[in-house]
Motif scaffolding. Structure first.
Motif, PDB file in Angstrom:
ATOM      1  N   SER A  28      42.414  42.120  37.009  1.00  0.00           N
ATOM      2  CA  SER A  28      41.768  43.402  37.252  1.00  0.00           C
ATOM      3  C   SER A  28      40.397  43.194  37.878  1.00  0.00           C
ATOM      4  O   SER A  28      39.706  42.233  37.561  1.00  0.00           O
ATOM      5  N   THR A  29      40.027  44.101  38.751  1.00  0.00           N
ATOM      6  CA  THR A  29      38.678  44.104  39.308  1.00  0.00           C
ATOM      7  C   THR A  29      37.803  45.095  38.551  1.00  0.00           C
ATOM      8  O   THR A  29      36.603  45.162  38.792  1.00  0.00           O
ATOM      9  N   LYS A  30      38.408  45.836  37.635  1.00  0.00           N
ATOM     10  CA  LYS A  30      37.667  46.818  36.840  1.00  0.00           C
ATOM     11  C   LYS A  30      37.133  46.160  35.583  1.00  0.00           C
ATOM     12  O   LYS A  30      37.806  45.330  34.966  1.00  0.00           O
ATOM     13  N   ARG A  31      35.955  46.567  35.195  1.00  0.00           N
ATOM     14  CA  ARG A  31      35.339  45.985  34.004  1.00  0.00           C
ATOM     15  C   ARG A  31      36.181  46.220  32.751  1.00  0.00           C
ATOM     16  O   ARG A  31      36.351  45.324  31.944  1.00  0.00           O
ATOM     17  N   ASP A  32      36.722  47.410  32.579  1.00  0.00           N
ATOM     18  CA  ASP A  32      37.544  47.677  31.400  1.00  0.00           C
ATOM     19  C   ASP A  32      39.019  47.810  31.761  1.00  0.00           C
ATOM     20  O   ASP A  32      39.778  48.424  31.035  1.00  0.00           O
ATOM     21  N   GLY A  33      39.431  47.233  32.884  1.00  0.00           N
ATOM     22  CA  GLY A  33      40.833  47.313  33.290  1.00  0.00           C
ATOM     23  C   GLY A  33      41.702  46.314  32.551  1.00  0.00           C
ATOM     24  O   GLY A  33      41.248  45.235  32.168  1.00  0.00           O
ATOM     25  N   MET A  34      42.956  46.682  32.358  1.00  0.00           N
ATOM     26  CA  MET A  34      43.914  45.791  31.692  1.00  0.00           C
ATOM     27  C   MET A  34      44.666  44.913  32.694  1.00  0.00           C
ATOM     28  O   MET A  34      45.285  43.934  32.319  1.00  0.00           O
ATOM     29  N   GLY A  35      44.647  45.297  33.960  1.00  0.00           N
ATOM     30  CA  GLY A  35      45.365  44.512  34.953  1.00  0.00           C
ATOM     31  C   GLY A  35      46.856  44.719  34.916  1.00  0.00           C
ATOM     32  O   GLY A  35      47.617  43.812  35.258  1.00  0.00           O
ATOM     33  N   MET A  36      47.284  45.906  34.520  1.00  0.00           N
ATOM     34  CA  MET A  36      48.721  46.179  34.441  1.00  0.00           C
ATOM     35  C   MET A  36      49.189  47.247  35.436  1.00  0.00           C
ATOM     36  O   MET A  36      50.350  47.254  35.824  1.00  0.00           O
ATOM     37  N   GLY A  37      48.303  48.140  35.857  1.00  0.00           N
ATOM     38  CA  GLY A  37      48.700  49.282  36.673  1.00  0.00           C
ATOM     39  C   GLY A  37      49.387  48.917  37.972  1.00  0.00           C
ATOM     40  O   GLY A  37      50.501  49.384  38.260  1.00  0.00           O
ATOM     41  N   LEU A  38      48.758  48.071  38.778  1.00  0.00           N
ATOM     42  CA  LEU A  38      49.361  47.699  40.056  1.00  0.00           C
ATOM     43  C   LEU A  38      50.561  46.780  39.873  1.00  0.00           C
ATOM     44  O   LEU A  38      51.517  46.843  40.648  1.00  0.00           O
ATOM     45  N   PHE A  39      50.524  45.951  38.854  1.00  0.00           N
ATOM     46  CA  PHE A  39      51.676  45.093  38.539  1.00  0.00           C
ATOM     47  C   PHE A  39      52.896  45.953  38.211  1.00  0.00           C
ATOM     48  O   PHE A  39      53.994  45.743  38.751  1.00  0.00           O
TER      49      PHE A  39
END
Length: 108
Positions: A60-71
């Motif tokens: 994730s490039t977002k500070r509080d992102g989980m890194g799942m949305g685009l995946f």
């Protein structure tokens, strides 16, 4: 999934000066009849070192992102025989392309 791309575009634009803040959404058909949609923002753009990483699980490039949305979005698109990719946009920002085969059951 398409909504995720739009929400990401708005979030990417939050640090852009208000008068320059915008998101452009457009659709078109390919020569083979597939449907393409583009969501373009004017935010910070894709990571310079490895733009394709944004589709990796837990990246994730977002500070509080989980890194799942685009995946997850890319997985859903692939399950429907489509493709989802991103590229640097001319003039700054990023654009995300979604391509799906057109249904033969729907006549236009």
């Amino acid at each position: 999934m398409f909504l995720n791309l739009i929400l990401n575009a708005f979030e990417a634009s939050k640090d852009v000066r208000r008068l320059q803040r915008r998101v452009i959404i457009r659709t078109e058909r390919d020569d083979d009849g597939a449907v393409r949609a583009c969501v373009r923002d004017f935010g910070a753009g894709l990571p310079a070192e490895a733009p394709e990483r944004i589709f990796e699980q837990f990246f994730s490039t977002k500070r509080d992102g989980m890194g799942m949305g685009l995946f997850i979005s890319r997985s859903i698109v692939a399950a429907h025989r489509g493709t989802l990719w991103a590229e640097h946009a001319e003039g700054g920002g990023a654009q995300f392309w979604l391509r799906l085969p057109a249904s033969k059951e729907i006549g236009v």
